[in-house]
Design an enzyme around this catalytic site. Structure first.
Site, PDB file in Angstrom:
ATOM      1  N   HIS A   1      17.974   4.012  33.154  1.00 47.22           N
ATOM      2  CA  HIS A   1      18.581   5.263  32.693  1.00 47.22           C
ATOM      3  C   HIS A   1      19.969   5.003  32.097  1.00 47.22           C
ATOM      4  O   HIS A   1      20.264   5.418  30.968  1.00 47.22           O
ATOM      5  CB  HIS A   1      18.682   6.241  33.863  1.00 47.22           C
ATOM      6  CG  HIS A   1      19.306   7.554  33.506  1.00 47.22           C
ATOM      7  ND1 HIS A   1      18.574   8.666  33.168  1.00 47.22           N
ATOM      8  CD2 HIS A   1      20.607   7.934  33.410  1.00 47.22           C
ATOM      9  CE1 HIS A   1      19.392   9.669  32.891  1.00 47.22           C
ATOM     10  NE2 HIS A   1      20.635   9.245  33.035  1.00 47.22           N
ATOM     11  N   GLU A   2      20.812   4.327  32.866  1.00 48.62           N
ATOM     12  CA  GLU A   2      22.163   4.064  32.372  1.00 48.62           C
ATOM     13  C   GLU A   2      22.138   3.116  31.181  1.00 48.62           C
ATOM     14  O   GLU A   2      22.991   3.200  30.296  1.00 48.62           O
ATOM     15  CB  GLU A   2      23.028   3.508  33.499  1.00 48.62           C
ATOM     16  CG  GLU A   2      23.165   4.421  34.713  1.00 48.62           C
ATOM     17  CD  GLU A   2      23.621   5.833  34.384  1.00 48.62           C
ATOM     18  OE1 GLU A   2      24.321   6.017  33.370  1.00 48.62           O
ATOM     19  OE2 GLU A   2      23.269   6.763  35.134  1.00 48.62           O
TER      20      GLU A   2
ATOM     21  N   HIS B   1      21.880   5.102  27.993  1.00 48.15           N
ATOM     22  CA  HIS B   1      23.196   5.572  27.553  1.00 48.15           C
ATOM     23  C   HIS B   1      23.956   4.446  26.860  1.00 48.15           C
ATOM     24  O   HIS B   1      24.567   4.634  25.808  1.00 48.15           O
ATOM     25  CB  HIS B   1      24.016   6.043  28.763  1.00 48.15           C
ATOM     26  CG  HIS B   1      23.617   7.373  29.306  1.00 48.15           C
ATOM     27  ND1 HIS B   1      23.622   8.521  28.546  1.00 48.15           N
ATOM     28  CD2 HIS B   1      23.236   7.742  30.563  1.00 48.15           C
ATOM     29  CE1 HIS B   1      23.246   9.552  29.313  1.00 48.15           C
ATOM     30  NE2 HIS B   1      23.005   9.102  30.527  1.00 48.15           N
TER      31      HIS B   1
ATOM     32  N   GLU C   1      21.821  12.015  26.567  1.00 51.36           N
ATOM     33  CA  GLU C   1      20.825  12.032  27.639  1.00 51.36           C
ATOM     34  C   GLU C   1      19.426  11.765  27.099  1.00 51.36           C
ATOM     35  O   GLU C   1      18.581  11.203  27.792  1.00 51.36           O
ATOM     36  CB  GLU C   1      20.864  13.370  28.371  1.00 51.36           C
ATOM     37  CG  GLU C   1      20.050  13.419  29.652  1.00 51.36           C
ATOM     38  CD  GLU C   1      20.588  12.513  30.757  1.00 51.36           C
ATOM     39  OE1 GLU C   1      19.851  12.329  31.754  1.00 51.36           O
ATOM     40  OE2 GLU C   1      21.708  12.000  30.632  1.00 51.36           O
TER      41      GLU C   1
END
Length: 511
Positions: A276-277, A280, A306
Site C-alpha cells: 500500500h505505502e 504512494h 490513494e
C-alpha cells in the site's frame, strides 16, 4: 518588472519554501520512527517554529505582487501550461494561507505534534480520557481554521462551498464537496451491502488460519524488500522502516520513504501494508523531478494518491497473477506455508469478513469503514455530535454498517492517527482512491491488454510506465475529476469499482 521576471521570482521563492517544508517532512518522519521518547517536547517546539516560518513565507506580500504581474499575461494564456498551473495553485494557496492568522498556524502545528505523540502512547493503553483533551484542542483549532477557509471563495471553476466541512475537504481533494460525496457514498454502500450479504450467505469459506501462522518479522521485512524492488520502487531513493501506523513521506527527489508494521502472527499487515505505502511512493517517485517545489511537480490530490496505493495493494497485490509469481518464493521464506496451495493462499488473502480495523479490512468492507468516519466528521462540523460522544456514535455506526462493535477504544475511535494530527476531511479520499483505482486499472487493461498474465511473469514495468505517463507525469496540471476524465474518457463513478468487486468475489465465493 516584467511578467517573466516576476515568474522567476515566484519560482525561486516557492522552491526555497519547499526546501524548508521538506526539512519539516524529515522531522515528522523521524518523530514517528526514530526519535527518543524524551525528544517529543522539543520536536513539537521545532515544528511550531518551522510552521511560523513557513506561514510567514506563504503569506509574504511579495507573492501577491508577483502573481499580479503574471496573471492575465501571455505567460498563463494556456490554462494547462506549466506556468499557468503553478500560478493557479500558488494563488489559491496564497489566499488560503493569508487568511489563517500566524497565531493559529503555529498553535495548530504544535497541538498536532503534541497530540500525535500522545496518541502513539495512549492508544496501546486504551486511554481515551487522557487523549480527549488533546483531541479537543486540535479539533477546536481545526474548526477555527475551517470557518476562516469557508469564508473564502472557492477556486475558479470549482463549485462553491456548501458547508464548513467542504473547506477542509477541498484541501485534500480539490473541487470535491459533501453534497457530491454523500450520494456517491450512499450508492456505494448499497452495492457493497448487497455483495456482502451474498458473500456471507455463501457456503465457500477461505482458510484464514493460514494467515495467522508464524511469520518472523525479519523474514517479513526481507520478503517485503524483494516485492518492493520487483514492482519498481527505487530502494536507492527510499527506505523501509517499522512504525506504529504505516505511512509514506516524500522528503524530496531521491528520498521517498515508506514505513510498515509487522505482526509475527498475521501475514497481511506487514506485506500488504508495505505494498500500500509502496503505491504512494511509486507515485511520488514518478512525479516530474524538474518541477519539484512547484504545483506542476506535486500530486494532484489525496484521492488520486490513494488510487495508486490501493491499486498496488489490491488490484495488483491481491491478484492471482501476482501470487503465481511470488507464492513459490513466499513458501521458501516462510516455512509455515509449506502445506498451503496457491489457490488456498489467494482465497485467504482475499477473505471477506467484517472487522473492526480499517487498515486490515478487505476490499468489500473497507469503504464502509470510511463511511463511518465521513459521517462522524460531517456531524462534528455541523455541530450535531460532540467529541465526548464519539466512542458511542462510532460503535453504533459499526454495528449498523458492519455488524461488529469495538470492545475498547484502541480498536474503535482511537485506531487511526488522522484526527490526532488534525486531518479532518482526509478520510473520504480513501474511498475516492478506490473508485479512481478501479477506473484507471480498467482503462489500462483496455490499452495494454490483460495485466494479470504480465504480473504472473513478474512484468510490472508496462503498467507502471502507463501509470507514470498518464497520471504521475501530469502532477497537478488537472483537477482530480478532470484527470480521471482525461485518462478514462468518463467522469469518476462507483460503477467500475463495484463491477471489479463483483467479478472477483463472485468467482472466489461461487456466487
Amino acid at each position: 518588472m516584467t511578467p517573466e521576471t516576476a515568474y522567476q521570482h515566484l519560482l525561486e521563492f516557492q522552491r526555497e519554501t519547499a526546501y524548508l517544508a521538506s526539512l519539516g517532512a524529515l522531522a515528522a518522519w523521524d518523530q514517528r520512527t526514530m526519535i527518543p521518547k524524551k525528544g517529543h517536547e522539543h520536536r513539537a517546539r521545532q515544528m511550531a517554529a518551522l510552521a511560523r516560518l513557513l506561514h510567514q513565507r506563504m503569506t509574504d506580500p511579495r507573492i501577491g505582487g508577483w502573481l499580479e504581474k503574471v496573471e492575465g499575461t501571455s505567460l498563463v494564456q494556456d490554462p494547462y501550461s506549466d506556468a499557468a498551473v503553478n500560478v493557479r495553485e500558488w494563488r489559491q494557496a496564497y489566499e488560503r494561507a493569508r487568511a489563517i492568522p500566524e497565531r493559529l498556524a503555529v498553535e495548530l502545528a504544535q497541538a498536532e505534534s503534541e497530540s500525535e505523540s500522545f496518541w502513539e502512547e495512549a492508544r496501546p493503553r486504551n486511554d481515551w480520557q487522557g487523549f480527549l483533551p488533546y483531541l479537543k484542542r486540535v479539533f477546536s483549532l481545526t474548526q477555527e481554521k475551517a470557518q476562516i477557509l469557508y469564508s473564502l471563495p472557492s477556486a475558479p471553476g470549482d463549485p462553491p462551498y456548501g458547508e464548513v466541512y467542504d473547506a477542509l475537504l477541498d484541501g485534500y481533494e480539490p473541487g470535491m464537496r459533501v453534497a457530491e460525496l454523500l450520494p456517491l457514498f450512499a450508492e456505494l454502500r448499497e452495492g457493497l451491502r448487497g455483495l456482502l450479504d451474498r458473500i456471507q450467505g455463501s457456503t465457500k469459506r477461505p482458510r484464514t488460519e493460514i494467515l495467522h501462522r508464524h511469520y518472523p518479522k525479519e523474514a517479513q521485512r526481507a520478503f517485503a524488500l524483494e516485492l518492493l524492488q520487483a514492482c519498481g520502487y527505487d530502494l536507492e531513493a527510499g527506505r523501509l522502516d517499522p512504525t506504529a501506523h504505516p505511512f509514506e513521506i516524500s522528503i524530496g527527489p531521491g528520498d521517498v520513504r515508506i514505513t510498515t508494521r509487522y505482526f509475527e502472527d498475521f501475514f497481511n499487515a506487514g506485506i500488504f501494508g508495505t505494498l500500500h505505502e509502496m503505491g504512494h511512493a511509486l507515485y511520488e517517485q514518478g512525479l516530474p523531478k524538474e518541477h519539484w517545489g512547484t504545483p506542476r511537480g506535486e500530486a494532484v490530490s489525496l484521492g488520486v494518491h490513494e488510487s495508486q496505493s490501493r491499486t498496488w495493494e489490491n488490484l495488483v497485490g491481491r491478484s492471482l497473477g501476482f501470487w503465481e509469481r511470488f507464492f513459490p518464493r513466499a513458501k521458501e521464506v516462510f516455512p509455515s506455508l509449506a502445506d498451503v496451495r496457491l489457490e488456498e493462499f489467494h482465497f485467504a488473502v482475499n477473505a471477506v469478513e467484517p472487522s473492526l480495523i480499517r487498515v486490515e479490512a478487505d476490499e468489500v468492507t473497507y469503504n464502509l469503514h470510511i463511511l463511518v468516519r465521513l459521517e462522524l466528521e460531517v456531524a462534528l462540523f455541523r455541530g450535531e455530535l460532540a467529541l465526548e460522544d464519539l466512542p458511542e456514535a462510532w460503535a453504533e455506526k459499526y454495528r449498523a454498517y458492519l455488524g461488529v462493535a469495538p470492545k475498547d477504544y484502541k480498536d474503535g475511535v482511537m485506531q487511526d492517527v488522522h484526527w490526532s494530527g488534525g486531518l479532518f476531511g482526509y478520510f473520504p479520499t480513501y474511498t475516492l482512491g478506490n473508485l479512481y483505482a478501479a477506473q484507471f486499472f480498467s482503462q489500462a487493461e483496455a490499452e495494454l491488454g490483460a495485466l494479470e498474465p504480465l504480473f504472473a511473469r513478474g512484468e510490472f514495468r508496462p503498467f507502471l510506465d502507463w501509470s507514470r505517463a498518464k497520471i504521475h507525469a501530469e502532477g497537478s496540471r488537472f483537477r482530480p475529476k478532470a484527470l480521471v476524465e482525461r485518462v478514462t474518457g468518463k467522469a469518476p463513478s462507483a460503477k467500475p469499482f463495484l463491477a471489479y468487486l463483483e467479478r472477483k468475489f463472485a468467482a472466489l465465493y461461487g456466487l
